[in-house]
Design a protein around this motif. Structure first.
Motif, PDB file in Angstrom:
ATOM      1  N   ALA A   1       0.847  -1.188   0.000  1.00  0.00           N
ATOM      2  CA  ALA A   1       0.000   0.000   0.000  1.00  0.00           C
ATOM      3  C   ALA A   1       0.885   1.242   0.000  1.00  0.00           C
ATOM      4  O   ALA A   1       1.923   1.274   0.671  1.00  0.00           O
ATOM      5  CB  ALA A   1      -0.912  -0.004   1.219  1.00  0.00           C
ATOM      6  N   THR A   2       0.489   2.249  -0.762  1.00  0.00           N
ATOM      7  CA  THR A   2       1.301   3.462  -0.881  1.00  0.00           C
ATOM      8  C   THR A   2       0.624   4.639  -0.198  1.00  0.00           C
ATOM      9  O   THR A   2      -0.610   4.710  -0.104  1.00  0.00           O
ATOM     10  CB  THR A   2       1.550   3.812  -2.358  1.00  0.00           C
ATOM     11  N   PHE A   3       1.463   5.550   0.251  1.00  0.00           N
ATOM     12  CA  PHE A   3       0.962   6.776   0.874  1.00  0.00           C
ATOM     13  C   PHE A   3       0.114   7.557  -0.121  1.00  0.00           C
ATOM     14  O   PHE A   3      -0.941   8.098   0.236  1.00  0.00           O
ATOM     15  CB  PHE A   3       2.157   7.620   1.333  1.00  0.00           C
ATOM     16  N   TYR A   4       0.530   7.603  -1.342  1.00  0.00           N
ATOM     17  CA  TYR A   4      -0.158   8.363  -2.394  1.00  0.00           C
ATOM     18  C   TYR A   4      -1.586   7.852  -2.594  1.00  0.00           C
ATOM     19  O   TYR A   4      -2.542   8.635  -2.638  1.00  0.00           O
ATOM     20  CB  TYR A   4       0.649   8.243  -3.689  1.00  0.00           C
TER      21      TYR A   4
ATOM     22  N   VAL B   1     -10.420  -0.689  -5.379  1.00  0.00           N
ATOM     23  CA  VAL B   1      -9.426   0.333  -5.713  1.00  0.00           C
ATOM     24  C   VAL B   1      -8.072  -0.344  -5.905  1.00  0.00           C
ATOM     25  O   VAL B   1      -7.881  -1.516  -5.564  1.00  0.00           O
ATOM     26  CB  VAL B   1      -9.322   1.396  -4.594  1.00  0.00           C
ATOM     27  N   ASN B   2      -7.128   0.424  -6.425  1.00  0.00           N
ATOM     28  CA  ASN B   2      -5.739  -0.027  -6.524  1.00  0.00           C
ATOM     29  C   ASN B   2      -4.931   0.738  -5.483  1.00  0.00           C
ATOM     30  O   ASN B   2      -4.509   1.873  -5.714  1.00  0.00           O
ATOM     31  CB  ASN B   2      -5.198   0.209  -7.931  1.00  0.00           C
ATOM     32  N   ILE B   3      -4.742   0.119  -4.340  1.00  0.00           N
ATOM     33  CA  ILE B   3      -4.083   0.796  -3.224  1.00  0.00           C
ATOM     34  C   ILE B   3      -2.569   0.773  -3.371  1.00  0.00           C
ATOM     35  O   ILE B   3      -1.846   1.388  -2.575  1.00  0.00           O
ATOM     36  CB  ILE B   3      -4.510   0.149  -1.888  1.00  0.00           C
ATOM     37  N   THR B   4      -2.058   0.060  -4.384  1.00  0.00           N
ATOM     38  CA  THR B   4      -0.605  -0.060  -4.573  1.00  0.00           C
ATOM     39  C   THR B   4      -0.071   0.923  -5.612  1.00  0.00           C
ATOM     40  O   THR B   4       1.121   0.899  -5.922  1.00  0.00           O
ATOM     41  CB  THR B   4      -0.251  -1.491  -5.017  1.00  0.00           C
ATOM     42  N   LYS B   5      -0.932   1.759  -6.152  1.00  0.00           N
ATOM     43  CA  LYS B   5      -0.513   2.681  -7.211  1.00  0.00           C
ATOM     44  C   LYS B   5       0.458   3.723  -6.678  1.00  0.00           C
ATOM     45  O   LYS B   5       0.217   4.353  -5.649  1.00  0.00           O
ATOM     46  CB  LYS B   5      -1.741   3.367  -7.811  1.00  0.00           C
ATOM     47  N   GLU B   6       1.566   3.908  -7.415  1.00  0.00           N
ATOM     48  CA  GLU B   6       2.573   4.894  -7.041  1.00  0.00           C
ATOM     49  C   GLU B   6       2.291   6.218  -7.747  1.00  0.00           C
ATOM     50  O   GLU B   6       1.639   6.264  -8.800  1.00  0.00           O
ATOM     51  CB  GLU B   6       3.971   4.412  -7.451  1.00  0.00           C
ATOM     52  N   LYS B   7       2.792   7.290  -7.184  1.00  0.00           N
ATOM     53  CA  LYS B   7       2.671   8.596  -7.822  1.00  0.00           C
ATOM     54  C   LYS B   7       3.605   8.664  -9.026  1.00  0.00           C
ATOM     55  O   LYS B   7       4.755   8.220  -8.959  1.00  0.00           O
ATOM     56  CB  LYS B   7       3.017   9.701  -6.825  1.00  0.00           C
ATOM     57  N   ALA B   8       3.085   9.190 -10.120  1.00  0.00           N
ATOM     58  CA  ALA B   8       3.894   9.274 -11.341  1.00  0.00           C
ATOM     59  C   ALA B   8       5.083  10.212 -11.125  1.00  0.00           C
ATOM     60  O   ALA B   8       4.948  11.280 -10.521  1.00  0.00           O
ATOM     61  CB  ALA B   8       3.036   9.771 -12.497  1.00  0.00           C
ATOM     62  N   VAL B   9       6.239   9.785 -11.624  1.00  0.00           N
ATOM     63  CA  VAL B   9       7.463  10.573 -11.465  1.00  0.00           C
ATOM     64  C   VAL B   9       7.596  11.534 -12.642  1.00  0.00           C
ATOM     65  O   VAL B   9       7.445  11.141 -13.802  1.00  0.00           O
ATOM     66  CB  VAL B   9       8.692   9.654 -11.390  1.00  0.00           C
ATOM     67  N   SER B  10       7.880  12.801 -12.344  1.00  0.00           N
ATOM     68  CA  SER B  10       8.063  13.798 -13.402  1.00  0.00           C
ATOM     69  C   SER B  10       9.172  14.763 -12.984  1.00  0.00           C
ATOM     70  O   SER B  10       9.646  14.745 -11.848  1.00  0.00           O
ATOM     71  CB  SER B  10       6.763  14.564 -13.676  1.00  0.00           C
ATOM     72  N   ASN B  11       9.559  15.618 -13.912  1.00  0.00           N
ATOM     73  CA  ASN B  11      10.596  16.600 -13.627  1.00  0.00           C
ATOM     74  C   ASN B  11      10.065  17.844 -12.936  1.00  0.00           C
ATOM     75  O   ASN B  11      10.832  18.731 -12.563  1.00  0.00           O
ATOM     76  CB  ASN B  11      11.291  17.020 -14.928  1.00  0.00           C
TER      77      ASN B  11
END
Length: 708
Positions: A578-581, A617-627
């Motif tokens: 599970a991710t914080f996001y 839901v998808n509780i394991t989804k990570e926040k997308a990485v961007s610049n």
């Protein structure tokens, strides 16, 4: 006694059925068939009348009973039995948290126990502050040995009370000086009166600021009358005490002595002396089993004969049981809270011995040459069932503490539990790797599950379901009903009544509580509707409501389906951490049972939805990485803590389509249909049919255990 009060809340006015009082078997030794036959003049027989005081309290006249077939009980052949002046046997019975164990500890301390060891020695008992298992102790006072049996007070452990009362000649009924008689008080008193035990009433905790001993005494007397007690039983001795302070008095709550001497003197005077025939053959009913340094112990009261170390004995289960032979290798009697090895025990005393490899509660120790087995112990039937099965989740058997995970190991553990717990049954489940376990309530089954997980077991359990039985006369289905009492502040009175109305509860009474601005509300409600109610009340009353219940009767099953929960579940569709996001993004959808970095699997219930539908839901989804650099405020957001759930909480929360994964570590709830290998054919069931007649001992999976 002071003036009579109104009938108790959980005993509704206009009671139309009163059970006749059983004649005192501790005082008469006539044939049981003669005692059971109805006298010619019912009005003149004290066993079939109700005192005028009891009638004034709300009881009605007792109707003549149906003719009963003579029952066989083991009796002494010789009328010239002798009384043992040096022994008294007494059981302490009460509602939960009325002070049984505290009072017993104080008695042992004042009678010479140097280092007081609490009777609640089990780890779970100490953690929860309740008595789960019946235990034996003994004190010596004025040269007389007083054997004390401490019994549980919670309704789910009523089987412990039923099987242990046969060891005592009298009962000490403890009643809280503020709360008065509660549902379990009614149950334990009924069992004691049924066996004809002499009752001593002890109004405990009289030093509480909210104590009202006069009211408690009146309502206790009302309870005796409503249970059909005869005049002799209603003329019970009364002792006022404070087990915590170790003081008592027979003169009144305002004249407490310096110690518990008044209580001990009353026990010596009022408890019947054991009546035995030293020339009769050996008889001892095994009422409890225990373990000591890997040695199986049989505990019971020696009815007749004597036991010595090295003696050859026989074991039989009822008249038709097989005579099995063995030797007494060790022998103990009780002193304070300890077992002391001795060489010989005479009739009338309570003892423990070792030397048998095949024994169960209800067996009778007999003379090999003159076997006269006693009737086996009978307890009330279970009312709730759950299915135990092998853990099929993706995380099964991953913990190093999980040492017992197979169906064979689970079955052996359940067989062992049934040997010592008469109120528990189990049978094959819906698959070859599952077992349907039946008990008195979710607390009893929850204690079993907690003990198993601490022993290294890993398994899954289904939602609790209520057992139905068929009425042999009408053929209709019957379900168990319970008397429920809720002690709640007046400001939450409407909340309790609203929740009870949703579940189909019928209000039976309302009275002022012991604490200012509090009420005791009494209801009659089907058992299946009480599952999860204590937690619901705690949630809606900010933890101030206290709910207690006791089995009342079998009533007609209306076939309606009761909604167990108002809100749906949040499940995860992916396996991972599970991710914080993700948890932060779904905070508006409900409350969560998991925290960031916690491992989850597909189908696991991770939260409680705000609506009455399930949400995936998808509780394991990570926040997308961007610049693009994120605003600093996003790093300062704090998540609310996850909801902590115990086994009891999960059992009251889970729905019929869910299954609880129990491990030595985490507890996880999952949707049954998402777990491969589980049978989901009965996921909508809330009830389960059982046979009306009591199951014979041989069919209860009570296989003889070589562990004893």
């Amino acid at each position: 006694m002071s003036g009579l009060s109104q009938p108790m809340a959980f005993l509704a006015p206009g009671v139309s059925e009163v059970a006749p009082a059983a004649p005192s078997v501790s005082r008469t030794y006539t044939q049981f068939s003669e005692r059971r036959s109805a006298p010619a003049d019912l009005a003149s027989s004290p066993a079939w009348t109700v005192s005028t005081s009891a009638i004034a309290a709300g009881a009605v006249a007792v109707a003549a009973p149906k003719a009963a077939a003579p029952l066989r009980v083991a009796t002494l052949e010789k009328p010239d039995v002798v009384e043992r002046e040096d022994i008294r046997n007494i059981a302490i019975i009460a509602h939960v948290d009325h002070g049984k164990t505290t009072l017993t500890n104080a008695l042992m301390k004042q009678c010479g126990m140097e280092k007081v060891k609490s009777m609640d020695s089990d780890q779970l008992e100490q953690e929860r502050g309740i008595t789960i298992l019946a235990k034996n102790a003994a004190v010596n006072y004025k040269g007389i040995k007083i054997n004390i049996v401490d019994t549980p007070g919670h309704a789910d452990f009523g089987g412990e009370v039923e099987r242990i009362l046969n060891m005592a000649d009298g009962c000490l009924l403890l009643v809280d000086a503020a709360e008065g008689p509660m549902p379990q008080t009614k149950f334990v008193l009924r069992q004691a009166l049924k066996l004809g035990k002499r009752i001593i009433v002890c109004i405990n905790k009289v030093d509480k600021p909210a104590s009202r001993p006069d009211w408690v005494l009146d309502t206790t007397f009302d309870l005796f009358g409503c249970l059909g007690a005869d005049d002799e039983a209603c003329d019970f001795p009364v002792v006022y005490a404070s087990g915590f302070r170790g003081v008592a008095s027979v003169d009144g709550p305002d004249d407490l002595k310096e110690d518990l001497t008044p209580l001990l003197d009353t026990i010596l005077e009022e408890t019947p002396k054991p009546k035995v025939d030293n020339d009769a053959p050996l008889q001892m009913l095994v009422s409890n089993l225990d373990y000591d340094d890997y040695v199986g112990l049989c505990i019971g009261r020696l009815v007749s004969g004597e036991l010595t170390v090295g003696q050859e004995i026989g074991i039989m289960y009822g008249e038709d049981g097989e005579l099995r032979k063995g030797n007494v290798t060790k022998l103990w009697h009780f002193e304070n809270n300890d077992r002391i090895q001795i060489d010989k025990v005479k009739a009338g005393d309570i003892c423990a011995f070792a030397g048998l490899t095949e024994v169960t509660i209800g067996d009778t120790v007999v003379d090999q040459n003159d076997a006269r087995p006693l009737p086996p112990i009978q307890v009330e039937e279970p009312t709730v069932a759950m299915e135990f099965s092998v853990n099929k989740s993706p995380f099964a058997a991953q913990l190093k503490e999980s040492t017992k995970v197979t169906a064979v190991q689970i079955k052996a553990r359940l067989e062992k539990e049934c040997l010592t717990n008469l109120a528990l049954r189990f049978e094959p489940g819906s698959t070859s790797e599952s077992f349907k376990v039946k008990g008195r309530g979710t607390l009893q089954l929850g204690i079993l599950m907690e003990n198993m997980r601490r022993e290294g077991f890993e398994f899954m359990v289904s939602a609790p379901e209520v057992l139905l039985r068929e009425d042999p006369e009408t053929g209709k289905n019957l379900e168990p009903y319970e008397d429920v009492a809720v002690d709640v502040p007046t400001e939450y009175q409407g909340v309790i009544m609203e929740e009870m109305q949703k579940k189909g509860g019928v209000m039976k009474g309302m009275e002022t509580g012991a604490v200012e601005n509090s009420l005791i509300l009494s209801f009659e409600i089907p058992t299946r509707c009480t599952i999860g109610m204590p937690g619901k009340f705690m949630q809606r009353t900010s933890g101030t409501a206290v709910m207690t219940s006791q089995f009342s009767h079998w009533g007609e099953f209306d076939g309606t389906t009761i909604k167990l929960r108002d809100k749906g579940s949040i499940t995860t569709g992916a396996t991972g951490k599970a991710t914080f996001y993700s948890i932060l993004n779904f905070q508006q959808r409900g409350k969560f049972f998991v925290e960031p970095a916690e491992e989850v699997y597909a189908g696991q219930v991770i939260g409680l939805h705000n609506k009455d539908t399930d949400l995936a839901v998808n509780i394991t989804k990570e926040k997308a990485v961007s610049n693009v650099r994120a605003a600093s405020s996003s790093f300062t957001v704090a998540l609310p803590p996850k909801i902590q759930m115990s086994i009891d909480d999960w059992l009251g929360h889970m729905d019929t389509d869910e299954v609880l994964e129990v491990t030595p570590g985490p507890l996880r709830l999952a949707k049954k249909k998402e777990i491969k290998g589980l049978n989901d054919s009965d996921s909508s069931a809330q009830v389960h049919m059982v046979h009306t007649a009591a199951e014979p001992r041989s069919t209860l999976s009570l296989a003889r255990s070589n562990n004893l």
